[in-house]
Write a protein that holds these residues in place. Structure first.
Motif: not given
Length: 237
Positions: A16-43
């Protein structure tokens, strides 16, 4: 046949829609994506998509900071940290680096590239007041978000100080080497200047006495042939 999508998979692949801070984090990371305050997706390329808790990510990050900035090596390594650190360094393109110990060498060495920035909890959006459990264990206390934010700010400043101190030690070590090289070059130049002065003084003295520097420097009688008035007919045959 590929496995069918499930509600669980959809939640991970399309968070779901995350905070702007998490979106900014996800844009510069190709492996670790934050999907909530408690979970990361590792690709990781070539592997299945995995989930990592923010608690584990913070544990890895704290160990990374300690390994990079502490004067001694941590006694305990988080489980599977080595595999994670190597995968992040190989595939994540954020510019943040993960240090790890090279166990293959005779003595333990830290693998690190100076082009990296040290991955820390703040850069990976895993602040204490956001990474929480749904219960309080024995010895834990619950405080306000403002308290945690202030504590996190102080902790971040302390981590920055450690990182800055680490860089200062590296720069100081390099400056010491550069100074030693410069001192050696200066001594060589001074010795060369003294040598040139002695040669110039000898040349000036030779000119003042009416002799060429070569005559002064040459062996006794070396120039007699140039001033001889002996008649060639008087020479013995």
């Amino acid at each position: 046949m590929a496995p069918s999508s499930t509600p669980f998979s959809n939640a991970i692949l399309a968070p779901p829609r995350l905070s702007d801070r998490f979106d900014a984090f996800n844009k510069i990371h190709s492996v670790a994506k934050q999907i909530s305050t408690n979970l990361f997706r590792i690709d990781i390329p070539g592997l299945d998509t995995e989930i990592m808790s923010a608690h584990t990510m913070r544990l890895y990050l704290n160990y990374n900071v300690e390994l990079c900035t502490s004067d001694s090596l941590p006694n305990i390594v988080p489980a599977y940290y080595l595999n994670f650190a190597q995968a992040m360094n190989d595939h994540d393109d954020s510019g943040f680096g993960w240090a790890y110990l090279d166990e293959t060498s005779a003595s333990k060495t830290i693998v690190w590239d100076d082009a990296w920035s040290i991955a820390d909890p703040t850069a990976f959006c895993v602040l204490d007041h956001e990474v929480h459990s749904r219960y309080l264990a024995e010895g834990d206390v619950s405080v306000t978000q403002t308290y945690y934010e202030n504590a996190e700010r102080l902790l971040h400043l302390e981590q920055q100080r450690k990182v800055q101190y680490y860089k200062q030690r590296i720069n100081k070590r390099k400056a010491t080497t550069d100074q030693a090289t410069a001192a050696g070059s200066k001594a060589a130049l001074e010795a060369f200047a003294k040598k040139r002065k002695l040669m110039l003084d000898a040349a000036d003295g030779a000119r003042a006495s009416g002799k060429t520097p070569n005559a002064v420097a040459g062996p006794s009688g070396a120039n007699r042939g140039a001033t001889s008035t002996t008649n060639p007919d008087e020479m013995d045959v």
